[in-house]
Each structure stands twice: as structure tokens, then as C-alpha cells.
Design a protein around this motif. Structure first.
Motif, PDB file in Angstrom:
ATOM      1  N   GLY A 257       0.835  -1.219   0.026  1.00 56.63           N
ATOM      2  CA  GLY A 257       0.097  -0.080  -0.028  1.00 56.63           C
ATOM      3  C   GLY A 257       0.899   1.261  -0.032  1.00 56.63           C
ATOM      4  N   SER A 258       1.737   1.206   0.718  1.00 57.20           N
ATOM      5  CA  SER A 258       2.804   2.407   0.787  1.00 57.20           C
ATOM      6  C   SER A 258       3.379   2.517  -0.535  1.00 57.20           C
ATOM      7  N   VAL A 259       3.894   1.606  -1.095  1.00 54.13           N
ATOM      8  CA  VAL A 259       4.687   1.645  -2.315  1.00 54.13           C
ATOM      9  C   VAL A 259       3.590   2.214  -3.496  1.00 54.13           C
ATOM     10  N   LEU A 260       2.505   1.668  -3.377  1.00 55.07           N
ATOM     11  CA  LEU A 260       1.427   1.950  -4.434  1.00 55.07           C
ATOM     12  C   LEU A 260       1.224   3.528  -4.337  1.00 55.07           C
ATOM     13  N   ALA A 261       0.771   3.948  -2.972  1.00 56.45           N
ATOM     14  CA  ALA A 261       0.418   5.379  -2.599  1.00 56.45           C
ATOM     15  C   ALA A 261       1.676   6.241  -3.206  1.00 56.45           C
ATOM     16  N   ALA A 262       2.901   5.647  -3.082  1.00 56.42           N
ATOM     17  CA  ALA A 262       4.229   6.804  -3.449  1.00 56.42           C
ATOM     18  C   ALA A 262       3.844   6.899  -5.049  1.00 56.42           C
TER      19      ALA A 262
ATOM     20  N   ALA B 147       6.969   5.484   4.829  1.00 55.42           N
ATOM     21  CA  ALA B 147       6.323   4.520   5.744  1.00 55.42           C
ATOM     22  C   ALA B 147       6.342   2.910   5.407  1.00 55.42           C
ATOM     23  N   SER B 148       6.755   2.774   3.782  1.00 55.98           N
ATOM     24  CA  SER B 148       7.212   1.060   3.789  1.00 55.98           C
ATOM     25  C   SER B 148       8.369   0.755   4.486  1.00 55.98           C
ATOM     26  N   LEU B 149       8.952   1.499   4.920  1.00 59.08           N
ATOM     27  CA  LEU B 149      10.281   1.015   5.659  1.00 59.08           C
ATOM     28  C   LEU B 149       9.797   0.459   7.046  1.00 59.08           C
ATOM     29  N   TYR B 150       8.813   1.142   7.612  1.00 59.39           N
ATOM     30  CA  TYR B 150       8.289   0.699   8.981  1.00 59.39           C
ATOM     31  C   TYR B 150       7.298  -0.508   8.894  1.00 59.39           C
ATOM     32  N   ALA B 151       7.183  -0.912   7.793  1.00 60.52           N
ATOM     33  CA  ALA B 151       6.196  -2.023   7.444  1.00 60.52           C
ATOM     34  C   ALA B 151       6.639  -3.425   8.288  1.00 60.52           C
TER      35      ALA B 151
ATOM     36  N   MET C 220       3.883  17.984  -4.278  1.00 59.13           N
ATOM     37  CA  MET C 220       3.408  16.501  -4.371  1.00 59.13           C
ATOM     38  C   MET C 220       4.387  15.502  -4.067  1.00 59.13           C
ATOM     39  N   MET C 221       5.677  15.883  -4.132  1.00 59.28           N
ATOM     40  CA  MET C 221       6.397  15.002  -3.871  1.00 59.28           C
ATOM     41  C   MET C 221       7.109  14.817  -2.551  1.00 59.28           C
ATOM     42  N   VAL C 222       6.341  15.682  -1.603  1.00 60.34           N
ATOM     43  CA  VAL C 222       6.647  15.704  -0.364  1.00 60.34           C
ATOM     44  C   VAL C 222       6.005  14.485   0.526  1.00 60.34           C
ATOM     45  N   PRO C 223       4.616  14.620   0.313  1.00 61.42           N
ATOM     46  CA  PRO C 223       3.819  13.245   0.795  1.00 61.42           C
ATOM     47  C   PRO C 223       4.385  12.035   0.091  1.00 61.42           C
ATOM     48  N   MET C 224       4.814  12.229  -1.158  1.00 56.70           N
ATOM     49  CA  MET C 224       5.261  10.730  -1.721  1.00 56.70           C
ATOM     50  C   MET C 224       6.246  10.077  -1.065  1.00 56.70           C
ATOM     51  N   VAL C 225       7.619  11.270  -0.702  1.00 57.52           N
ATOM     52  CA  VAL C 225       8.370  10.590  -0.018  1.00 57.52           C
ATOM     53  C   VAL C 225       8.148  10.221   1.582  1.00 57.52           C
TER      54      VAL C 225
END
Length: 417
Positions: free
Chosen positions: A292-297, A387-391, A377-382
Motif C-alpha cells: 500500500g505504501s509503495v502504491l501510494a508513493a 512508511a514502507s520502511l516501517y512495514a 506533491m513529492m513531499v507526501p510521496m516521500v
């Protein structure tokens, strides 16, 4: 706890999530009308808008203390009517102090309402022994779509706020009160001598799980979930507050087409949450959160580089599918991490809902004005990519329903639906 009691508790809590989604949407989608009704200046409006999540955070903290003496179901039963009546108060007043009081009551009550709803959801998921949290949040998303649609009708027909709000409250308030008769505090009922559901950790010895759960909430352990929660709401507030402006001003769409991204986002959020529990049971929470995190990014990246409006809409659509799983899984993971103190963990985690809401919209707006909205838009992307690192934190305690990744879902003596 009997099978029927669990089913009734699940349905009634779903009704509560739906009602809250509709109520919140009715408020936030009519902010321009509220501003006009009370002649609130553009300079004062951000103060009103910031006060609601700040007070909601206070309400969440207070709820953590209250539920040590009163069951979360009791808190939810009485706070939901307060939220709806506060909404009516927003529509009924004529002076600025009146709307300030109504919004203050709304904020305080909604913080406790959000916390107590998710406390019940976590305890029911533990009793079920399988992922059901995404289903509750799907009900919230459906309520949000219904509430936003009702708000559109009110705006289209130029209805007074009170007239627009009254029919919705007249239906939702009795439904929530009637449904509250079947709320199920699964943890409390098990502790009182009921039939306990299987534990989330899959332990065959309930006493061992209970002993482990009596440890206090350690914020250092909860912090990764808090960060993911905040990042998710920064992404969500970016879509809700800036998608229309971005499509119109940056991608050159018409005013009508600019309304499409948020609708697409809401629909894909609903669809993703409707099927998300199956994904968690099959692949486990770690995989689902990481995906989900990667897809959102990826969605934010598509939005940032979109050459035209329809590509931007595609990006916002991907965002809905990606972000939708993060918040429910944060609450579920907190419940697994602190099984005997899940109410406190949920209340503290819930605060970061409002932190993200407070930070997200002003951050993107400031960066957009100072730099560019594509860059903003790149800021929320990062953030959602981080967040994926905390999965892995979502699998710190085995969920017990993750296929070959977290172990097969436990066999149950009874099927609770």
C-alpha cells in the motif's frame, strides 16, 4: 462470547463507522457555506479549522483515561449523538461564538468517538482471530461518500445548513442509538467470564497472552505506527484539500473535471478497504502495508509528473488504493503489540490521525506557493514511501492470519462469520 453476539457487535460497529463517516463528510464538505453563514474571514478560518483536530486530539487523550473506568462501548454510545448534535449546532447558529462552541464540542467528541470506535474494532478483531478492521473503515468510507453526496445536494439546491443537516441526523442518530444496544466489548466480556475469542498472537494459552498484555504501552515501540499514521493522513489531507486545485490550476482541467479526483479517491478507498481484509489474511499485514505504501508513493509520483488532467486522475486513483490500508492496519497492529493495553495504545495512536491532518494541508499549500505544486506533491510521496520502511513493525507480533508469511490463520472451534 457467543457467535451471535460477535456478529451483532460487528454489524452494529459497522453502522457506527458509517454514521461517523457521513457526519464528518457533511461538516468538511460544507466549510465554504459555514464560512459564508457566519461571515468568517479568510484569516480567521484556518484558526477554526485547526481547532477541531487539536481538540480531537485532546478528546482522544481524555478517552484513554475514561476507558479505564468505563467500557469503550459506553463512551461510543454517548459520544456519537454528541457529534451529530454538534453538527446540527453548526447549522443552526447565527453568531461566530455559537459556531465556535459547536465546533469545539464536535472536535472534543469526535476525538473520543474515533478512539472508542477503533478500540472496539481492535477487540472484536482479536475475538474473531482474523482481519476485520479494514471492513469497519470501508463502512466509514461508504458513509463519507454518502455524506459528501448529501452535502452536494444541499449545495446544489442552496439549502440552509440546518435544513441540509437535519434529515441526515434524523436518520443516522436513531440508527446509531439502536445499533449501540449490540456493541460488543470483546475483551471486557472475555475477562468477565465470557467465552474468549482466540488471541491475535495465536497462543494456545490465553493466560500467557494476558500476562504479556499487562505490560504498559511503550511509546518507542508504538512510534513507527504513529509515524505511518501521520504520513497516511498527510497524504489523505493532500488529496482532500488540494486535488481539485491541482487539477485545475496545474494540469489545466475544467472546474467540473477538477471535482473528479477526490471522488475517484473516495471510491477506490472504499473498494480497497472492502477487499483489504482478504489480502491481510492471505499475505499478512507486513506485505499489505508495504504494498500500500509503495502504491501510494507511485500515485503521488504520477500526479507530480502528470502531463494532463486524466493522468493526474489516474494518480489520485492509485492513491486511494494505496493509502486505504494504512490507517486500519495501524490500529490493528497497535492492538496486537499491546493486547492487554490495546485501548491505551489505540487512543495514543489516534492522536497522530489529527497530527497528520494538521500538518498535511498547510505543508503542501506553503510549498506550493513558495515553490510549485508539482514539487509539493513529492513531499507526501516521500513520506508514504518512508512508511514502507516501517512495514516490519506491523509483524512484530504475529497476526496469525497471514498465509505463509505470518502463519496460517488459526483454526477456530466456531465460525463467527
Amino acid at each position: 462470547m457467543t457467535q451471535a453476539r460477535l456478529r451483532h457487535g460487528r454489524v452494529s460497529l459497522g453502522v457506527s463507522f458509517f454514521a461517523q463517516g457521513a457526519t464528518f463528510a457533511l461538516l468538511v464538505t460544507r466549510i465554504p457555506a459555514i464560512q459564508d453563514r457566519y461571515s468568517i474571514s479568510d484569516g480567521l478560518l484556518p484558526v477554526f479549522l485547526a481547532a477541531v483536530p487539536v481538540l480531537a486530539g485532546v478528546g482522544s487523550v481524555l478517552t484513554e483515561r475514561v476507558v479505564t473506568r468505563v467500557r469503550p462501548s459506553v463512551v461510543l454510545r454517548w459520544l456519537q449523538p454528541v457529534v451529530m448534535l454538534a453538527l446540527l449546532g453548526v447549522g443552526a447558529g447565527t453568531r461566530v461564538w455559537q459556531v465556535a462552541v459547536s465546533l469545539g464540542a464536535f472536535g472534543l467528541a469526535v476525538g473520543g468517538l474515533d478512539a472508542s470506535m477503533n478500540m472496539l474494532g481492535v477487540s472484536l478483531q482479536r475475538a474473531y482471530g482474523r482481519s476485520i478492521m479494514l471492513g469497519f473503515h470501508a463502512s466509514y468510507s461508504l458513509g463519507g461518500i454518502v455524506g459528501a453526496s448529501l452535502a452536494w445536494v444541499g449545495a446544489h439546491w442552496d439549502l440552509a445548513l440546518f435544513v441540509s443537516y437535519l434529515p441526515a441526523v434524523a436518520v443516522l442518530l436513531p440508527a446509531a442509538l439502536i445499533g449501540s444496544r449490540w456493541y460488543a466489548d470483546a475483551d471486557a466480556d472475555a475477562g468477565a467470564g465470557g467465552v474468549p475469542g482466540p488471541t491475535e498472537s495465536g497462543s494456545a494459552v490465553a493466560g500467557d497472552a494476558g500476562a504479556a498484555g499487562r505490560a504498559p504501552v511503550v511509546f518507542r515501540m508504538l512510534l513507527p505506527l504513529c509515524l505511518v499514521m501521520a504520513f497516511a493522513y498527510i497524504g489523505d489531507s493532500t488529496v482532500s484539500n488540494w486535488s481539485a486545485k491541482y487539477l485545475k490550476d496545474t494540469l489545466g482541467s475544467s472546474a467540473e473535471l477538477a471535482t473528479v479526483p477526490y471522488n475517484a479517491y473516495m471510491v477506490t478507498t472504499l473498494l480497497g478497504r472492502s477487499i483489504g481484509d482478504f489480502g491481510v489474511r492471505r499475505f499478512g499485514p507486513v506485505t499489505v502495508v508495504r504494498f500500500g505504501s509503495v502504491l501510494a508513493a507511485a500515485g503521488f509520483a504520477v500526479v507530480a509528473i502528470a502531463p494532463g488532467a486524466w493522468t493526474g486522475i489516474l494518480g489520485f486513483t492509485l492513491l486511494g488504493f494505496g493509502l486505504c490500508v494504512l490507517v486500519p492496519q495501524c490500529f490493528a497492529a497497535a492492538g496486537r503489540m499491546f493486547p492487554g493495553a490495546s485501548d491505551a495504545a489505540v487512543a495514543r495512536l489516534n492522536i497522530f490521525n489529527y497530527v497528520g491532518f494538521l500538518v498535511g494541508s498547510p505543508l503542501v499549500g506553503a510549498l506550493g506557493d513558495a515553490w510549485s505544486y508539482r514539487g509539493a506533491m513529492m513531499v507526501p510521496m516521500v513520506m508514504v514511501l518512508v512508511a514502507s520502511l516501517y512495514a516490519r513493525s506491523f509483524g512484530r507480533v504475529p497476526a496469525g492470519y497471514g498465509g505463509g508469511h505470518d502463519g496460517q490463520e488459526r483454526p477456530r472451534a466456531v465460525d463467527v462469520g
